[in-house]
Structure formats: structure tokens, C-alpha cells
Design an enzyme around this catalytic site. Structure first.
Site, PDB file in Angstrom:
ATOM      1  N   ILE A  32      40.176  39.150  41.905  1.00  0.00           N
ATOM      2  CA  ILE A  32      40.291  37.749  41.487  1.00  0.00           C
ATOM      3  C   ILE A  32      41.468  37.569  40.521  1.00  0.00           C
ATOM      4  O   ILE A  32      42.212  36.589  40.602  1.00  0.00           O
ATOM      5  CB  ILE A  32      38.969  37.311  40.808  1.00  0.00           C
ATOM      6  CG1 ILE A  32      37.781  37.499  41.762  1.00  0.00           C
ATOM      7  CG2 ILE A  32      39.043  35.867  40.344  1.00  0.00           C
ATOM      8  CD1 ILE A  32      36.416  37.430  41.091  1.00  0.00           C
ATOM      9  N   TYR A 183      24.775  45.453  33.031  1.00  0.00           N
ATOM     10  CA  TYR A 183      25.785  44.519  33.564  1.00  0.00           C
ATOM     11  C   TYR A 183      25.396  43.091  33.187  1.00  0.00           C
ATOM     12  O   TYR A 183      26.224  42.313  32.703  1.00  0.00           O
ATOM     13  CB  TYR A 183      25.916  44.658  35.090  1.00  0.00           C
ATOM     14  CG  TYR A 183      26.977  43.729  35.674  1.00  0.00           C
ATOM     15  CD1 TYR A 183      28.325  43.913  35.389  1.00  0.00           C
ATOM     16  CD2 TYR A 183      26.626  42.641  36.482  1.00  0.00           C
ATOM     17  CE1 TYR A 183      29.305  43.054  35.900  1.00  0.00           C
ATOM     18  CE2 TYR A 183      27.593  41.780  36.999  1.00  0.00           C
ATOM     19  CZ  TYR A 183      28.932  41.999  36.710  1.00  0.00           C
ATOM     20  OH  TYR A 183      29.904  41.137  37.211  1.00  0.00           O
ATOM     21  N   LYS A 187      27.552  40.444  30.839  1.00  0.00           N
ATOM     22  CA  LYS A 187      28.016  39.146  31.348  1.00  0.00           C
ATOM     23  C   LYS A 187      27.384  37.990  30.565  1.00  0.00           C
ATOM     24  O   LYS A 187      27.999  36.929  30.417  1.00  0.00           O
ATOM     25  CB  LYS A 187      27.719  39.038  32.848  1.00  0.00           C
ATOM     26  CG  LYS A 187      28.584  39.975  33.681  1.00  0.00           C
ATOM     27  CD  LYS A 187      30.012  39.498  33.787  1.00  0.00           C
ATOM     28  CE  LYS A 187      31.068  40.478  33.456  1.00  0.00           C
ATOM     29  NZ  LYS A 187      32.437  39.953  33.543  1.00  0.00           N
TER      30      LYS A 187
HETATM   31  N1  NAP Z   1      33.455  40.072  42.639  1.00  0.00           N
HETATM   32  C1  NAP Z   1      32.356  39.392  42.348  1.00  0.00           C
HETATM   33  O1  NAP Z   1      31.469  39.151  43.185  1.00  0.00           O
HETATM   34  C2  NAP Z   1      32.128  38.877  40.952  1.00  0.00           C
HETATM   35  C3  NAP Z   1      30.986  38.099  40.691  1.00  0.00           C
HETATM   36  C4  NAP Z   1      30.759  37.651  39.411  1.00  0.00           C
HETATM   37  C5  NAP Z   1      31.650  37.962  38.409  1.00  0.00           C
HETATM   38  N2  NAP Z   1      32.759  38.707  38.682  1.00  0.00           N
HETATM   39  C6  NAP Z   1      33.670  39.037  37.573  1.00  0.00           C
HETATM   40  O2  NAP Z   1      35.002  38.772  37.951  1.00  0.00           O
HETATM   41  C7  NAP Z   1      35.892  39.613  37.207  1.00  0.00           C
HETATM   42  C8  NAP Z   1      36.942  40.188  38.135  1.00  0.00           C
HETATM   43  O3  NAP Z   1      36.284  41.044  39.036  1.00  0.00           O
HETATM   44  P1  NAP Z   1      36.807  41.389  40.502  1.00  0.00           P
HETATM   45  O4  NAP Z   1      35.709  40.999  41.403  1.00  0.00           O
HETATM   46  O5  NAP Z   1      38.160  40.879  40.729  1.00  0.00           O
HETATM   47  O6  NAP Z   1      36.772  42.996  40.395  1.00  0.00           O
HETATM   48  P2  NAP Z   1      37.839  44.125  40.756  1.00  0.00           P
HETATM   49  O7  NAP Z   1      38.511  43.837  42.041  1.00  0.00           O
HETATM   50  O8  NAP Z   1      37.058  45.391  40.624  1.00  0.00           O
HETATM   51  O9  NAP Z   1      38.891  44.004  39.554  1.00  0.00           O
HETATM   52  C9  NAP Z   1      38.540  44.378  38.267  1.00  0.00           C
HETATM   53  C10 NAP Z   1      39.777  44.599  37.439  1.00  0.00           C
HETATM   54  O10 NAP Z   1      39.350  45.024  36.119  1.00  0.00           O
HETATM   55  C11 NAP Z   1      40.119  46.148  35.775  1.00  0.00           C
HETATM   56  N3  NAP Z   1      39.488  47.052  34.823  1.00  0.00           N
HETATM   57  C12 NAP Z   1      38.278  47.633  34.896  1.00  0.00           C
HETATM   58  N4  NAP Z   1      38.101  48.460  33.853  1.00  0.00           N
HETATM   59  C13 NAP Z   1      39.229  48.383  33.097  1.00  0.00           C
HETATM   60  C14 NAP Z   1      39.665  49.003  31.913  1.00  0.00           C
HETATM   61  N5  NAP Z   1      38.920  49.904  31.270  1.00  0.00           N
HETATM   62  N6  NAP Z   1      40.878  48.692  31.425  1.00  0.00           N
HETATM   63  C15 NAP Z   1      41.666  47.797  32.053  1.00  0.00           C
HETATM   64  N7  NAP Z   1      41.323  47.184  33.183  1.00  0.00           N
HETATM   65  C16 NAP Z   1      40.116  47.475  33.705  1.00  0.00           C
HETATM   66  C17 NAP Z   1      40.350  46.871  37.089  1.00  0.00           C
HETATM   67  O11 NAP Z   1      41.409  47.800  36.926  1.00  0.00           O
HETATM   68  P3  NAP Z   1      41.379  49.281  37.565  1.00  0.00           P
HETATM   69  O12 NAP Z   1      41.940  49.103  38.934  1.00  0.00           O
HETATM   70  O13 NAP Z   1      42.239  50.084  36.638  1.00  0.00           O
HETATM   71  O14 NAP Z   1      39.929  49.728  37.547  1.00  0.00           O
HETATM   72  C18 NAP Z   1      40.689  45.699  37.979  1.00  0.00           C
HETATM   73  O15 NAP Z   1      42.034  45.329  37.791  1.00  0.00           O
HETATM   74  C19 NAP Z   1      34.998  40.649  36.516  1.00  0.00           C
HETATM   75  O16 NAP Z   1      34.843  40.302  35.148  1.00  0.00           O
HETATM   76  C20 NAP Z   1      33.659  40.518  37.226  1.00  0.00           C
HETATM   77  O17 NAP Z   1      32.563  40.861  36.400  1.00  0.00           O
HETATM   78  C21 NAP Z   1      33.034  39.164  39.943  1.00  0.00           C
END
Ligand code: NAP
Length: 311
Positions: A32, A183, A187
Site C-alpha cells: 500500500i 497485532y 493496531k
Molecule cells: N494488507 C492488508 O490487508 C492490511 C489490512 C489492514 C491494515 N493494513 C496495514 O497497512 C500497512 C501497510 O501494509 P501492507 O499491506 O502494504 O504490507 P506489506 O506489503 O507487508 O508492506 C509493509 C511495509 O512495512 C515495512 N516494514 C516492516 N517492518 C519494518 C521495519 N522494521 N522497518 C522498516 N520497515 C518495515 C516493510 O518493509 P520490508 O520489506 O523491509 O519488510 C514493507 O515496506 C500496515 O501498517 C498494515 O498493518 C494492511
């Protein structure tokens, strides 16, 4: 769960021209956050990718530059599992830029096996909440200089997974670890932090900083790396929305002129740019201050140079 049927209150086309704006997006080398970086760069924003993996992030910077034509896209390394890295990130940012208009606290990790950050803090609480609390407060004086500053804390509908209390004093105890509940707590913390920061900004009469929080939807990204592959396959096939759709709600909060026009502060939004209400502990009256004070004390204990929140 069924975000695919939600009505659309925002679109990429509605993002205004962002010329002259500077934005930081954590976790923007994939998922995202990457879509947010791409769409904001398209609208001429200067975008800083605040990410952990240098190689992956630099490739994304080059991709965004070549596909949008915007050369003001930068990468500054941050590892949210190290509080020292947050301070180093802010120092590096402030040595290159004198202004910040938009901060999207997007990076997150979901339901990993138990693990501790470099500072000894449970990794979901450390990454999703504590690191972003520190990052935001170190950047707040710079954000306050913007005429229309936005802070977006990316939460999740997962905050509604039932739990009775945050139990902050045992949050890093491996014996108390439940990866689903932790988790949910992390959140809920995104929402509680948003509520308390909005309250403090208002109490100090700071009108030009808008802090809000959102659930992006159930989105097909790498976030599901720790969930069983069969469950993820079913979710992907049936209900998960695209990262493009998942980015819309936080893009709305970060960029829409409506936020300032309607004075939207401390609110929780769901797909696609629709106001909602948090539930469970995230809605409680006492938890925002309890979390704030616990987090401040924790950071002061771990980071000798931290002087405390400027608000
Ligand atoms: N996808 C869903 O269904 C969903 C639903 C509800 C909420 N969300 C929220 O949306 C947000 C974005 O999630 P996404 O779905 O896009 O997930 P994603 O594709 O897994 O992306 C997560 C990002 O966070 C980074 N990250 C994780 N740990 C880190 C650290 N220690 N230091 C720096 N960067 C770090 C990851 O980098 P690396 O590549 O280095 O790990 C990646 O760039 C999150 O806060 C998630 O909780 C997502």
C-alpha cells in the site's frame, strides 16, 4: 472484510497537485505504501521512502522516477525495530530537507512468531506503534511549520479482534504472546495514538496539523507472509482488494483538501475514504493517555537522548 463492495469517496484523479509538498512514507517499497508513494509522486510531491531494505527501496525510487517523470523521489533508510535508527533517519532527513508536509506512518508487520526489537520490545508493538510514535514526535516541530500538515497513522480493522486490556507492562513478555492479539493491540495503539495526539494538538491550539487514522481494507500484499498459505490463497481469491484500492483511504487523509476544509482531526476512516468509528479498547476514554504515557516512558528508558514529546 468485504471492502470490494464499499463505495468510493476518493480516487487517484482527485489527488490535488502536490507541487511544493514534501512527504515521508514508511514502508513504501512495497504494498500500500508503494502505491501512495507512486501516486503522490505523480502529483509532483517530493516523496521520501522511509524503508529498511536499501536495494529494494532504491529500485522502487528509480521505478517511480522513470514512470512518473518526478525526480524528487528519495530513499532514507530506517529500521523500525531499532529506536536508534529512527533518530538517525530524522537527522538524515533534516540534513537534506527543511520542510515536511505529510507523514504517512504506513509500515507494519502482522502476526509474526514472537521476536524482540533491538531495544527488547515485542516486534509488532515496536514496529507498528512505538517506532511511529517516536518518528512522529521527532518530526512534529518540522510538520508544525507547514500550513496544512497531515499525519496518517495506518491502523486496521484488526484492532477490533477482541481483547480486554492493552496490558502494556507485559506486552514484551514471551509467555503472554499471542500473535493475533498482539497485532490487534498494535493496531488499536495506532488509533489511540492518533486520538491522543489530536487532543494534545487541539489543547495547544495547533490548527495546522491534521492527524487521522485509517483501515486501508483487506488488501493483497506481502503483509500476509506469516499467515498460513492456504488461508491467504482463499483470502486473495475471494475478498482481498488491490494495493491500488487499499491506498485510497490513506491518500484521502494525506492529500484531500477536504481534511482542512471540514477540519477532520483524530478520526478513523475506512475504504474508500469513509468516516467510521473505532471499536473495543481503541474507543475507550482512558486508553489514549495511558498508552501515551507508557510509550513516552519506554522510549526515555531506551533512548538516552530523548527529551520527551514536544507537545
Ligand atoms: N494488507 C492488508 O490487508 C492490511 C489490512 C489492514 C491494515 N493494513 C496495514 O497497512 C500497512 C501497510 O501494509 P501492507 O499491506 O502494504 O504490507 P506489506 O506489503 O507487508 O508492506 C509493509 C511495509 O512495512 C515495512 N516494514 C516492516 N517492518 C519494518 C521495519 N522494521 N522497518 C522498516 N520497515 C518495515 C516493510 O518493509 P520490508 O520489506 O523491509 O519488510 C514493507 O515496506 C500496515 O501498517 C498494515 O498493518 C494492511
Amino acid at each position: 472484510m468485504f471492502d470490494i463492495f464499499a463505495s468510493r469517496k476518493y480516487s487517484f484523479e482527485q489527488i490535488p497537485d502536490l507541487t511544493g509538498k514534501i512527504a515521508i512514507i514508511t514502508g513504501s517499497n512495497t504494498g500500500i505504501g508503494k502505491v501512495c508513494a507512486f501516486e503522490m509522486a505523480k502529483k509532483n510531491c517530493t516523496v521520501i521512502l522511509a524503508c529498511r531494505n536499501k536495494e529494494k527501496s532504491e529500485a522502487v525510487v528509480e521505478q517511480i522516477k522513470s514512470e512518473t517523470g518526478n525526480q524528487n523521489v528519495d530513499f532514507i533508510q530506517i529500521n523500525l525495530l531499532k529506536l536508534a535508527s529512527i533518530k538517525a533517519f530524522v537527522d538524515a532527513f533534516l540534513s537534506r530537507y527543511q520542510q515536511l508536509d505529510i507523514l504517512i506512518n504506513n509500515a507494519g508487520v502482522m502476526m509474526p512468531p514472537f521476536g524482540l526489537s533491538e531495544d527488547g520490545i515485542e516486534q509488532q508493538f515496536a514496529t507498528n506503534h512505538v517506532a511511529h510514535h517516536l518518528l512522529t514526535l521527532l518530526l512534529l516541530p518540522t510538520l508544525q511549520q507547514s500550513s496544512d500538515a497531515r499525519i496518517v497513522n495506518v491502523s486496521s480493522m484488526g484492532h477490533r479482534i477482541p481483547f480486554r486490556r492493552l496490558d502494556l507492562h507485559s506486552i514484551s513478555d514471551p509467555k503472554k504472546y499471542n500473535r493475533i492479539v498482539h497485532y490487534a493491540k498494535s493496531k488499536a495503539c495506532n488509533i489511540l495514538f492518533t486520538r491522543e495526539l489530536a487532543r494534545r494538538l487541539e489543547a495547544q491550539g495547533i490548527q495546522n496539523v491534521f492527524v487521522n487514522t485509517n483501515h486501508p481494507g483487506a488488501v493483497s500484499t506481502e503483509l500476509y507472509r506469516y499467515t498460513p498459505s492456504f488461508a491467504t490463497y482463499i483470502l486473495r481469491s475471494l475478498v482481498l482488494i488491490t494495493p491500488e484500492d487499499g491506498a485510497l483511504t490513506q491518500l484521502y487523509l494525506a492529500t484531500s483538501p477536504e481534511i482542512k476544509e471540514k477540519q477532520i482531526r483524530g478520526q478513523f476512516y475506512v475504504p474508500y475514504g469513509v468516516p467510521s468509528q473505532p471499536g473495543g479498547v481503541a474507543a475507550s476514554a482512558d486508553a489514549p493517555l495511558e498508552l501515551w504515557e507508557f510509550t513516552e516512558a519506554l522510549i526515555k528508558e531506551k533512548v538516552a537522548s530523548y527529551e520527551g514529546a514536544p507537545i
